[in-house]
Write a protein that holds these residues in place. Structure first.
Motif, PDB file in Angstrom:
ATOM      1  N   TYR A 243       1.019  -0.608   0.046  1.00 10.63           N
ATOM      2  CA  TYR A 243       0.441  -0.017   0.190  1.00 10.63           C
ATOM      3  C   TYR A 243       1.215   0.768   0.445  1.00 10.63           C
ATOM      4  O   TYR A 243       1.696   1.151   0.708  1.00 10.63           O
ATOM      5  CB  TYR A 243      -0.756   0.083   1.023  1.00 10.63           C
ATOM      6  CG  TYR A 243      -2.175   1.155   1.815  1.00 10.63           C
ATOM      7  CD1 TYR A 243      -1.628   2.080   0.518  1.00 10.63           C
ATOM      8  CD2 TYR A 243      -1.433   1.247   2.825  1.00 10.63           C
ATOM      9  CE1 TYR A 243      -2.718   3.308   0.797  1.00 10.63           C
ATOM     10  CE2 TYR A 243      -2.156   2.779   3.091  1.00 10.63           C
ATOM     11  CZ  TYR A 243      -2.747   3.659   2.208  1.00 10.63           C
ATOM     12  OH  TYR A 243      -3.184   4.621   2.904  1.00 10.63           O
ATOM     13  N   ILE A 244       0.673   1.769  -0.704  1.00 13.45           N
ATOM     14  CA  ILE A 244       0.870   3.399  -1.424  1.00 13.45           C
ATOM     15  C   ILE A 244       0.980   4.348  -0.176  1.00 13.45           C
ATOM     16  O   ILE A 244      -0.680   4.527   0.204  1.00 13.45           O
ATOM     17  CB  ILE A 244       1.273   4.191  -2.602  1.00 13.45           C
ATOM     18  CG1 ILE A 244       1.679   3.398  -3.553  1.00 13.45           C
ATOM     19  CG2 ILE A 244       1.625   5.086  -2.468  1.00 13.45           C
ATOM     20  CD1 ILE A 244       0.828   2.685  -4.789  1.00 13.45           C
ATOM     21  N   ILE A 245       1.851   4.894   0.939  1.00 17.51           N
ATOM     22  CA  ILE A 245       1.365   6.214   2.085  1.00 17.51           C
ATOM     23  C   ILE A 245       2.012   6.900   1.921  1.00 17.51           C
ATOM     24  O   ILE A 245       0.705   8.083   2.447  1.00 17.51           O
ATOM     25  CB  ILE A 245       2.353   4.510   3.213  1.00 17.51           C
ATOM     26  CG1 ILE A 245       3.441   4.622   3.074  1.00 17.51           C
ATOM     27  CG2 ILE A 245       0.865   3.732   3.769  1.00 17.51           C
ATOM     28  CD1 ILE A 245       3.791   4.551   4.970  1.00 17.51           C
ATOM     29  N   ALA A 246       2.815   7.649   0.946  1.00 21.06           N
ATOM     30  CA  ALA A 246       3.648   9.132   0.755  1.00 21.06           C
ATOM     31  C   ALA A 246       4.302   8.927  -0.477  1.00 21.06           C
ATOM     32  O   ALA A 246       5.140   8.046  -0.919  1.00 21.06           O
ATOM     33  CB  ALA A 246       3.947   9.138   2.199  1.00 21.06           C
TER      34      ALA A 246
END
Lengths: 261, 213
Positions: A243-246
């Motif tokens: 999951y791409i968080i930043a």
């Protein structure tokens, strides 16, 4: 016999793509480039090369190959090609830590695409050089001029990360996106240099387009057109486990891989 | 790091609710940017809990993190249905900061908003994969519903076998066409409404109770 595996000494013809996925004999991923001239100049090095004894140190041999003609562009080609091959083939077991370096070899490719730099006289190089202020780029330009067509085409053929020796899928995933992201500044630069010499750059275009498409196919979940402009592949995002968080300023992004939940 | 902790917490909360006896269904409110998702989420939350979910705005991508309102209890016909509402960032295939410059935004702010919006889309897609039990798909009924994003998202939702309701929002506007949406997605129930004006909310709650209860 321009390319040689520094581990087992297996050699590869100039322009060979074989070694791009690691040495087929020993799996080594460090190679040195030995130009014809160095073989002719120094009988010592040409004698040493064909019979790589196990105790011959790889590091000194790299130095030797670079020494014969330190001043001219061939030496630069050697250093450059060796570095590029090392960078391309070097899997990054450190993951994101090495990603800035991993992104680097991708940068020169678009400009050194098949042929054009060889075909063109120096006239175009100043344009490319003027575009980027870095001396590094000029060095690359002169290096690519010295390459033959086969080698240039070999260098322009992109190695898909899938083809490289697998080294932990999560880390690959973490390492790969920056390669997409980092060229973003260069992406715009490339476009600039593409439009300026457009009239004499016909051959270059399909190569660049292809290259870009290929890169985008590889790292497509988020494509950074330039900072602030993004293209998203929803299916890729949906299918990704991590999951791409930043997203970061320089185009890199952080992901949370499922294992670390 | 705070973000990570928050995420971890939310995951562990999610895990703990998995084992509770009466799971409120988690309903994701999805749709393209500026369809009125947050306005709808706020309307539902205010009607049943008194609180709002998040700020609404006419500038696209106001919602850049998924926001949750838990235990929203909707009463219908003497029965009560408990749901968690997840208001998600608008899903799109392109985010461009120049779009925000038209809204009197400085370039730096626009670029940041763009980056956050992109992260938001990634988050929304991630939620869709793992964390929702049903979907309310909100469309702006004044806009053409035949878009790549809508087709793809509804396709994903269908492939997940999630119950889905399509909300044709903004029926208070003159250019609104609910029929166009019904024609586009005849396989799903389409409910017309104006979340802003509160039009047709009774039917909205009936359908929510029916589909997600």
């Amino acid at each position: 016999m321009p390319h040689q595996c520094t581990d087992c000494g297996t050699t590869f013809a100039d322009g060979s793509t074989e070694m791009l996925s690691g040495c087929p004999d020993c799996g080594g991923n460090t190679f040195q480039f030995l130009p014809e001239s160095s073989a002719g100049d120094s009988s010592q090095s040409s004698g040493a090369e064909p019979e790589p004894t196990p105790d011959s140190e790889p590091a000194p041999s790299v130095d030797r190959s670079e020494r014969p003609s330190p001043g001219d562009s061939v030496a630069k080609t050697v250093g450059n090609a060796a570095k590029t091959v090392k960078d391309i083939v070097g899997s990054d077991p450190d993951g994101p830590g090495t990603s800035p370096e991993a992104a680097d070899p991708l940068e020169p490719w678009p400009e050194e695409g098949p042929g054009p730099t060889d075909d063109q006289p120096d006239g175009t190089t100043p344009t490319a050089g003027a575009e980027s202020t870095s001396a590094d780029r000029q060095r690359r330009a002169s290096a690519s001029r010295a390459e033959d067509v086969a080698q240039t085409s070999a260098r322009s053929a992109v190695v898909a990360p899938e083809e490289l020796p697998e080294s932990g899928t999560a880390e690959m995933a973490a390492g790969a996106p920056p390669a997409d992201g980092s060229p973003s500044p260069s992406d715009s630069r490339v476009e600039g240099s593409e439009t300026e010499p457009s009239d004499n750059d016909e051959i270059d275009r399909p190569g660049l387009e292809e290259l870009r498409e290929e890169l985008n196919d590889q790292f497509e979940s988020i494509r950074i057109v330039e900072p602030g402009q993004y293209e998203l592949n929803l299916m890729e995002l949906y299918e990704r486990e991590e999951y791409i968080i930043a997203l970061q300023e320089d185009g890199r992004y952080q992901i949370q891989v499922p294992e670390s939940w | 790091m705070g973000l990570l902790t928050e995420l971890r917490d939310s995951i562990s909360r999610a895990a703990s609710t998995l084992f509770s006896e009466q799971d409120p269904k988690r309903i994701g409110i999805y749709g393209p940017p500026n369809a009125g998702k947050t306005t709808l989420a706020n309307r539902i939350a205010r009607d049943w809990t008194g609180d709002a979910v998040g700020p609404e705005s006419s500038i696209p991508h106001e919602t850049r993190r998924a926001r949750r309102k838990e235990n929203v209890e909707i009463e219908r016909d003497g029965k009560s249905v408990q749901i968690d509402i997840v208001d998600t960032p608008g899903v799109t295939t392109k985010v461009d900061y120049t779009e925000f410059l038209d809204h009197d935004m400085e370039k730096d702010d626009a670029v940041r908003r763009s980056r956050e919006a992109t992260e938001g889309v990634a988050e929304a897609m991630h939620w869709l994969r793992e964390d929702v039990d049903g979907v309310i798909y909100v469309l702006d009924s004044t806009e053409d519903p035949f878009t790549q994003v809508n087709t793809m998202l509804i396709g994903i939702i269908e492939s997940q076998d999630l119950p889905v309701l399509i909300f044709a929002n903004k029926i208070d506007l003159e250019e609104s066409s609910v029929k166009r949406i019904r024609n586009a997605y005849p396989q799903h129930e389409t409910v017309p409404l104006s979340a802003l004006e509160g039009d047709n909310m009774d039917e909205v709650y009936d359908k929510i109770a029916e589909y997600f209860g």
